[in-house]
Design an enzyme around this catalytic site. Structure first.
Site, PDB file in Angstrom:
ATOM      1  N   PHE A 127      88.584  10.308-110.135  1.00 12.44           N
ATOM      2  CA  PHE A 127      87.927   9.023-109.697  1.00 12.44           C
ATOM      3  C   PHE A 127      88.514   7.959-109.085  1.00 12.44           C
ATOM      4  O   PHE A 127      88.245   6.967-109.211  1.00 12.44           O
ATOM      5  CB  PHE A 127      86.971   8.642-110.709  1.00 12.44           C
ATOM      6  N   PHE A 140      76.440  14.317-120.908  1.00 14.94           N
ATOM      7  CA  PHE A 140      77.750  13.886-120.173  1.00 14.94           C
ATOM      8  C   PHE A 140      77.486  14.783-118.865  1.00 14.94           C
ATOM      9  O   PHE A 140      78.566  15.491-118.525  1.00 14.94           O
ATOM     10  CB  PHE A 140      78.821  14.012-120.787  1.00 14.94           C
ATOM     11  N   LEU A 141      76.331  15.158-118.286  1.00 17.30           N
ATOM     12  CA  LEU A 141      76.192  16.065-117.194  1.00 17.30           C
ATOM     13  C   LEU A 141      76.885  15.409-116.012  1.00 17.30           C
ATOM     14  O   LEU A 141      76.337  14.157-115.562  1.00 17.30           O
ATOM     15  CB  LEU A 141      74.753  16.485-116.996  1.00 17.30           C
ATOM     16  N   CYS A 192      72.319   7.711-112.200  1.00 19.00           N
ATOM     17  CA  CYS A 192      72.767   7.120-113.567  1.00 19.00           C
ATOM     18  C   CYS A 192      74.010   5.902-113.326  1.00 19.00           C
ATOM     19  O   CYS A 192      73.434   4.799-113.907  1.00 19.00           O
ATOM     20  CB  CYS A 192      73.938   8.407-114.139  1.00 19.00           C
TER      21      CYS A 192
END
Length: 475
Positions: free
Chosen positions: A284, A178-179, A295
């Site tokens: 977000f 989950f980088l 991604c």
């Protein structure tokens, strides 16, 4: 032995096991030393593990072995050099050496979008697993970490059964990453959760031992790291579901920006207001030119493709619109540029010939040199295609941008990029751009016009300095 799959598992319930190598803690390998594998290899060495990073790219391995990280990630260079010097970390192109060394092998290779469709290309996964399995000489755990379609871990098991000695007892697990680029060191050392998909107590214990350094660090800092132990399919879905949700949230606020532009509303105030709702949150919810990178775009497309294969395509139909909204925001910058430059926007777009436009930002996000599917660079190319003389500057992504878009013109610094520009477009929210002095920039441009593609500028300051300002979804 099959184990039950609770939603979370207390660490006290996990029985430690002796690694097959006989070492005091598992020896770890990371196959693939791109952004994912190199970051994990370096950070796990920092946690005290003995680590090998493997790659078939000899040039990349030579750089890493020489103490040079081949991409930009804050804080990683220092950790690389420190752990090379300590002897805990090394890099290799020798798969036999890598197979013999490791107790837990993490598969960290790329899974790009296929050239002939939306599905993920698993050829790098197949090559790395096959090469590793053929060279194993004792029991080991192979752990998928690359983002993959659901069902891949079962397929990896089949590859291992085919290519590894059946007497060794090699097992497979899946543990998603989950980088966040720009924050990856923290994300590895201090993750907000660890998810593992396993089929046996031994695999579960080995993965716990492989992450014990993370749990020990958390204990010294009085933190908790939730551990979710589940099945293969759920673990694989966690990653793609998380990416799909984030992409949806970003596209939602960009859809609201479209509505605000049509109605005269201000999306920044709208986002702030709905973000106070704890069920929604404000992360977000920043409207702009949309998401990019290596991604989110390819992962939501691969997720749709896999759901279609499973007969659940209708469930993810909304992701198609998420993708379309994201791409539309790039065109919005061209519309704003045409408006500010008093050029007509026709069916084929605007004619911007005879204008000079500065594009500030080439990476898909700040604190990274990643230009893969970067909205900023795509917009720069569109502006140039419309006839503008485009000058691009980015604090870290210039080299990669030149490779991706060699026909654009690149400036050595921000001032040179904006010099004599008729329009400035801020398309990546680097702090250099957020904090730029609009008065100083005004003295070198030909026209005081700015498109704030990330809504990251103080519009009041820029307007007071005489700039004609346009944001995304703002009046």
């Amino acid at each position: 032995m099959t184990i039950p799959y609770p939603s979370s598992q207390p660490m006290s319930a996990i029985t430690p096991v002796v690694p097959p190598s006989g070492a005091s803690r598992p020896r770890l390998t990371f196959l693939g030393t791109g952004y994912l594998g190199a970051t994990y290899a370096i950070c796990f060495a920092e946690l005290g593990y003995e680590v090998i990073g493997f790659d078939v790219d000899a040039e990349k391995i030579a750089k890493l072995a020489g103490g040079e990280v081949p991409f930009h990630e804050p804080g990683l260079d220092e950790l690389l050099r420190r752990n090379l010097a300590a002897g805990r970390l090394r890099f290799s192109t020798d798969i036999a050496e890598t197979a013999h060394f490791g107790d837990v092998h993490f598969i960290c290779v790329g899974t790009p979008q296929r050239a002939d469709g939306m599905s993920a290309d698993l050829s790098y996964v197949e090559a790395s697993v096959t090469g590793l399995a053929q060279n194993l000489d004792r029991r080991a755990l192979i752990v998928g970490k690359s983002t993959v379609p659901v069902g891949t871990a079962e397929w990896i098991e089949q590859l291992v059964d085919k290519h590894a000695d059946s007497q060794l007892g090699v097992e497979v697990a899946y543990s998603p990453e989950f980088l966040q680029e720009g924050f990856a060191v923290e994300d590895v050392l201090r993750p907000n959760r660890i998810v593992v998909g396993v089929k046996s107590e031994w695999a579960n214990s080995m993965l716990y031992s492989a992450h014990k350094g993370v749990f020990d660090l958390a204990a010294t800092e009085d933190r908790e790291v939730p551990l979710v132990v589940t099945d293969f399919a759920t673990a694989e879905l966690v990653k793609v579901a998380a990416n799909a949700f984030l992409a949806t949230k970003i596209s939602f606020i960009n859809a609201m920006a479209e509505v605000c532009e049509a109605s005269g509303g201000d999306v920044t105030q709208l986002a702030r207001a709905i973000g106070y709702d704890p069920r929604i949150g404000n992360r977000f919810l920043q409207a702009g030119v949309g998401f990019g990178g290596g991604c989110l775009p390819k992962d939501i497309r691969a997720f749709q493709a896999r759901a279609q294969e499973l007969g659940a395509g209708e469930a993810l139909r909304f992701l198609h619109e998420v993708d379309l909204i994201n791409l539309r925001r790039r065109n919005r910058v061209l519309q704003l540029a045409a408006e500010l430059l008093d050029r007509r926007y026709g069916p084929a777009g605007p004619d911007l010939s005879g204008t000079r436009i500065a594009v500030l930002g080439a990476t898909f996000k700040p604190n990274s040199d990643d230009v893969r599917d970067a909205p900023s660079l795509a917009v720069a190319a569109q502006l140039a295609k419309a006839g503008a003389d485009v000058r691009v500057y980015d604090p870290q992504g210039m080299e990669n941008a030149r490779r991706a878009q060699p026909d654009l013109t690149y400036s050595p610094d921000m001032i040179e990029a904006v010099r004599d520009a008729d329009l400035v477009c801020v398309l990546t929210e680097w702090s250099d751009f957020r904090n730029a002095d609009p008065e100083a920039l005004a003295r070198v441009v030909a026209g005081r016009r700015v498109v704030d593609g990330r809504n990251c500028l103080d519009s009041t300051l820029w307007v007071q300095a005489g700039w004609e300002y346009r944001g995304m979804g703002r009046p």
